[in-house]
Design an enzyme around this catalytic site. Structure first.
Site, PDB file in Angstrom:
ATOM      1  N   LYS A   7       0.764  -1.275   0.153  1.00 42.32           N
ATOM      2  CA  LYS A   7      -0.158  -0.053   0.150  1.00 42.32           C
ATOM      3  C   LYS A   7       0.874   1.506   0.023  1.00 42.32           C
ATOM      4  CE  LYS A   7      -4.110  -2.242   2.196  1.00 42.32           C
ATOM      5  NZ  LYS A   7      -4.957  -2.056   3.539  1.00 42.32           N
ATOM      6  N   TYR A  58     -12.100  -2.200  -4.020  1.00 47.85           N
ATOM      7  CA  TYR A  58     -12.831  -2.365  -2.813  1.00 47.85           C
ATOM      8  C   TYR A  58     -14.226  -2.312  -2.470  1.00 47.85           C
ATOM      9  CZ  TYR A  58      -8.190  -2.646   0.084  1.00 47.85           C
ATOM     10  OH  TYR A  58      -7.005  -2.964   0.635  1.00 47.85           O
ATOM     11  N   ASN A  92      -2.011   0.304   6.680  1.00 49.56           N
ATOM     12  CA  ASN A  92      -1.354  -0.965   7.347  1.00 49.56           C
ATOM     13  C   ASN A  92      -0.759  -1.779   6.283  1.00 49.56           C
ATOM     14  OD1 ASN A  92      -3.845  -1.782   5.826  1.00 49.56           O
ATOM     15  ND2 ASN A  92      -4.769  -2.792   7.154  1.00 49.56           N
ATOM     16  N   HIS A 108      -2.123  -5.313   1.534  1.00 50.09           N
ATOM     17  CA  HIS A 108      -3.626  -6.039   1.425  1.00 50.09           C
ATOM     18  C   HIS A 108      -3.399  -7.628   1.115  1.00 50.09           C
ATOM     19  CE1 HIS A 108      -7.595  -7.128  -0.069  1.00 50.09           C
ATOM     20  NE2 HIS A 108      -6.715  -7.671  -1.320  1.00 50.09           N
ATOM     21  N   GLU A 143      -9.388 -10.916  -7.390  1.00 52.44           N
ATOM     22  CA  GLU A 143      -8.391 -10.028  -7.416  1.00 52.44           C
ATOM     23  C   GLU A 143      -7.463 -10.066  -8.289  1.00 52.44           C
ATOM     24  OE1 GLU A 143      -9.753  -8.914  -2.729  1.00 52.44           O
ATOM     25  OE2 GLU A 143      -7.692  -9.609  -3.105  1.00 52.44           O
TER      26      GLU A 143
HETATM   27  P1  GTP Z   1      -7.209  -6.265   3.540  1.00 53.69           P
HETATM   28  O1  GTP Z   1      -6.122  -7.225   3.189  1.00 53.69           O
HETATM   29  O2  GTP Z   1      -6.522  -4.918   2.980  1.00 53.69           O
HETATM   30  O3  GTP Z   1      -8.310  -6.376   2.670  1.00 53.69           O
HETATM   31  O4  GTP Z   1      -7.184  -5.936   5.129  1.00 53.69           O
HETATM   32  P2  GTP Z   1      -8.105  -7.126   5.980  1.00 53.69           P
HETATM   33  O5  GTP Z   1      -8.629  -8.112   5.188  1.00 53.69           O
HETATM   34  O6  GTP Z   1      -7.011  -7.413   7.016  1.00 53.69           O
HETATM   35  O7  GTP Z   1      -8.935  -6.118   6.378  1.00 53.69           O
HETATM   36  P3  GTP Z   1     -10.562  -5.793   5.883  1.00 53.69           P
HETATM   37  O8  GTP Z   1     -10.790  -6.340   4.722  1.00 53.69           O
HETATM   38  O9  GTP Z   1     -11.530  -5.958   7.058  1.00 53.69           O
HETATM   39  O10 GTP Z   1     -10.681  -4.106   5.600  1.00 53.69           O
HETATM   40  C1  GTP Z   1      -9.997  -3.710   4.450  1.00 53.69           C
HETATM   41  C2  GTP Z   1      -8.956  -2.697   4.601  1.00 53.69           C
HETATM   42  O11 GTP Z   1      -9.730  -1.617   5.061  1.00 53.69           O
HETATM   43  C3  GTP Z   1      -8.099  -2.686   5.862  1.00 53.69           C
HETATM   44  O12 GTP Z   1      -6.755  -3.250   5.538  1.00 53.69           O
HETATM   45  C4  GTP Z   1      -7.724  -1.269   6.289  1.00 53.69           C
HETATM   46  O13 GTP Z   1      -6.789  -0.616   5.443  1.00 53.69           O
HETATM   47  C5  GTP Z   1      -9.081  -0.663   6.061  1.00 53.69           C
HETATM   48  N1  GTP Z   1      -9.877  -0.283   7.314  1.00 53.69           N
HETATM   49  C6  GTP Z   1     -10.261  -1.633   8.100  1.00 53.69           C
HETATM   50  N2  GTP Z   1     -10.707  -0.987   9.124  1.00 53.69           N
HETATM   51  C7  GTP Z   1     -10.419   0.225   9.146  1.00 53.69           C
HETATM   52  C8  GTP Z   1     -11.013   1.351  10.037  1.00 53.69           C
HETATM   53  O14 GTP Z   1     -11.498   1.133  11.036  1.00 53.69           O
HETATM   54  N3  GTP Z   1     -10.688   2.755   9.705  1.00 53.69           N
HETATM   55  C9  GTP Z   1      -9.871   2.726   8.628  1.00 53.69           C
HETATM   56  N4  GTP Z   1      -9.595   4.061   8.203  1.00 53.69           N
HETATM   57  N5  GTP Z   1      -9.492   1.853   7.761  1.00 53.69           N
HETATM   58  C10 GTP Z   1      -9.993   0.698   8.069  1.00 53.69           C
HETATM   59 MG    MG Z   2      -9.915  -7.908   3.530  1.00 57.67          MG
END
Ligand code: GTP
Ligand code: MG
Length: 138
Positions: A9, A49, A112, A115, A126
């Site tokens: 990212k 997304y 973070n 992805h 994807e």
């Molecule tokens: P990905 O691999 O990026 O999909 O991460 P994940 O599977 O661990 O998390 P998820 O799919 O639940 O969320 C997708 C992305 O949304 C996360 O990686 C974060 O970058 C973002 N995200 C999730 N929760 C929050 C939040 O509370 N605040 C913000 N700003 N971003 C969030």
């Molecule tokens: Mg995810």
């Protein structure tokens, strides 16, 4: 063998961490079988997304993903989807196990660093979003 989509990212490309992050994947036995550095438009980030479009952080997430270069890549290996997620660590770096990418490099739950696809079927979708078959060389 299984394949998964990985994205480094903008927070991580900005801090010049692509090599350190990819070393973690390679040390875990994942092979990088496709890779490119691109800049997503907000529109493309929203498409990618789309599953999160009802979430309160959707706007923040998609603006962030379009805020700088990303490295999109395909990782291959046995159980690649799960293995990638183990190496990444929990979504929130505060919860991520020591030694994981997010524990070492992530700045916040939003920024973070990486992805990873969450299941083999999602991984296929994807990967197809970013790569043609000719661009993947196992
Ligand atoms: P990905 O691999 O990026 O999909 O991460 P994940 O599977 O661990 O998390 P998820 O799919 O639940 O969320 C997708 C992305 O949304 C996360 O990686 C974060 O970058 C973002 N995200 C999730 N929760 C929050 C939040 O509370 N605040 C913000 N700003 N971003 C969030
Ligand atoms: Mg995810």
């Amino acid at each position: 063998t299984e394949r998964t989509l990985s994205i480094i990212k903008p927070d991580a490309t900005r801090r010049n961490l692509t090599g350190k992050i990819n070393a973690k994947f390679e040390e875990a036995g994942l092979r990088i079988v496709a890779q490119k550095r691109i800049r997503l438009s907000v529109d493309q980030a929203q498409q990618f997304y789309a599953v999160h479009k009802e979430r309160p952080f959707f706007g923040e997430l998609t603006e962030f993903m379009a805020s700088g270069p990303v490295v999109v890549q395909v990782l291959e290996g046995e159980g690649a989807v799960q293995k990638n997620r183990q190496v990444m660590g929990a979504t929130n770096p505060k919860d991520a196990a020591p030694g994981t990418i997010r524990a070492e490099f992530a700045e916040s739950v939003g920024e973070n660093s990486v992805h990873g696809s969450d299941a083999p079927e999602t991984a296929r979708e994807e990967i197809a979003f970013f790569f043609s078959g000719l661009e993947i060389v196992g």
